[in-house]
Write an enzyme that holds these catalytic residues in place. Sequence first.
Site, PDB file in Angstrom:
ATOM      1  N   ARG A 192      30.597 -23.750  -9.736  1.00 46.05           N
ATOM      2  CA  ARG A 192      29.499 -22.847  -9.322  1.00 46.05           C
ATOM      3  C   ARG A 192      27.978 -23.034  -9.980  1.00 46.05           C
ATOM      4  O   ARG A 192      27.315 -23.574  -9.413  1.00 46.05           O
ATOM      5  CB  ARG A 192      29.886 -21.326  -9.428  1.00 46.05           C
ATOM      6  CG  ARG A 192      29.153 -20.203  -8.972  1.00 46.05           C
ATOM      7  CD  ARG A 192      27.871 -20.043  -9.357  1.00 46.05           C
ATOM      8  NE  ARG A 192      28.051 -19.367 -10.570  1.00 46.05           N
ATOM      9  CZ  ARG A 192      26.786 -18.957 -11.247  1.00 46.05           C
ATOM     10  NH1 ARG A 192      25.679 -19.006 -11.065  1.00 46.05           N
ATOM     11  NH2 ARG A 192      26.910 -18.268 -12.494  1.00 46.05           N
ATOM     12  N   ASN A 231      23.728 -26.369 -17.843  1.00 44.61           N
ATOM     13  CA  ASN A 231      24.555 -25.532 -19.121  1.00 44.61           C
ATOM     14  C   ASN A 231      25.021 -26.506 -20.077  1.00 44.61           C
ATOM     15  O   ASN A 231      24.915 -27.680 -19.929  1.00 44.61           O
ATOM     16  CB  ASN A 231      25.689 -25.188 -18.383  1.00 44.61           C
ATOM     17  CG  ASN A 231      25.640 -24.208 -17.103  1.00 44.61           C
ATOM     18  OD1 ASN A 231      25.488 -22.976 -17.200  1.00 44.61           O
ATOM     19  ND2 ASN A 231      25.100 -24.840 -15.981  1.00 44.61           N
ATOM     20  N   CYS A 273      19.813 -22.757 -13.291  1.00 43.64           N
ATOM     21  CA  CYS A 273      19.629 -21.502 -11.987  1.00 43.64           C
ATOM     22  C   CYS A 273      18.291 -22.005 -11.293  1.00 43.64           C
ATOM     23  O   CYS A 273      17.156 -22.209 -11.765  1.00 43.64           O
ATOM     24  CB  CYS A 273      19.214 -20.366 -13.086  1.00 43.64           C
ATOM     25  SG  CYS A 273      18.737 -18.691 -11.780  1.00 43.64           S
TER      26      CYS A 273
END
Length: 316
Positions: free
Chosen positions: A22, A256, A247
């Site tokens: 995701r 990340n 994001c």
Amino acid sequence: MDIGTKTLPWPSRVIVCEVGPRDGLQNEKAMLTTEQKVELIERVVQAGAKIIEIGSFVHPQAVPQMADTDEVAKRIKRVDGVEYRALVLNLRGIERAEAAGIKKVKLTVSASRAHSLANSKRTPEEVVRSFSECAEYAARHGLELSGAIATSFGCSLQGNVPLEQVFSVIACFREIGVKELSLSDSTGMANPRQVYEYCTKVRAAFPKVTWVLHFHNTRGMGLANVMAGMLAGIVHFDASFAGIGGCPFAPGATGNIATEDLIHMCHEMGIATGYDLDAMLAVARSVREMIGHDTASFLLKAGKCSDIVNAKSDNH
């Protein structure tokens, strides 16, 4: 010089949630096929993941990389004992998740007032209170809810996000019955001292909440922030295979922390994760090949510490 012998309170085990399917893929230009996503999810589970974020049920025009999450959720082979979760933004998202067989969903809000107002024209508190119908639906249908508080440590629009503002958002989540919350460093602005302070205080103020930390490695402090969180008593962490992601709604945010980097660090420290590191490294290499570019994973570049030691042994 006596530096003392005090033992730091390192955990014996941590729980790493894989968010690559995701949060990793949503910011990639390469559009993976449904088959590729299913393959990666199943391989991560085989490597030891007990919690995996398979995608998000959002409008396809907002995040086109997640347009096939319904199909991904239906195709993956479920393994007992593994929590398959997804991000949703509203009641429609929860309904789609339920229809696809997902039993746990995550709602997200920005702690930064400036970021929240810019993106939704509502304060963070107003956003969380609007989730009340989602909470009621979840309770009626036996679904679990978790919450993610983005920009918990800093915002590219607002700058510093005071702990008092984070507390206000937490309180709103607790009002609607959410018991698991993630403090997310969406913009990569957190530092270890701040993480330790925030985590110590939120754990003391909200002891019944299961706390998760979600770090981006934008400025190279991701793993140091994980360590600060561990010392503050947090044992749940998010990470993304190959260190991809970011994001799309937070300017300047990059990948990340890499799952394989986090696992490697923990194993070197004697902290169990339940993952097979070699299997996760193989997944990370596949991800890099699928997206067609290099990533920020340190282990993909340098290999494990043990690789060097074994190589030297072979030469003697």
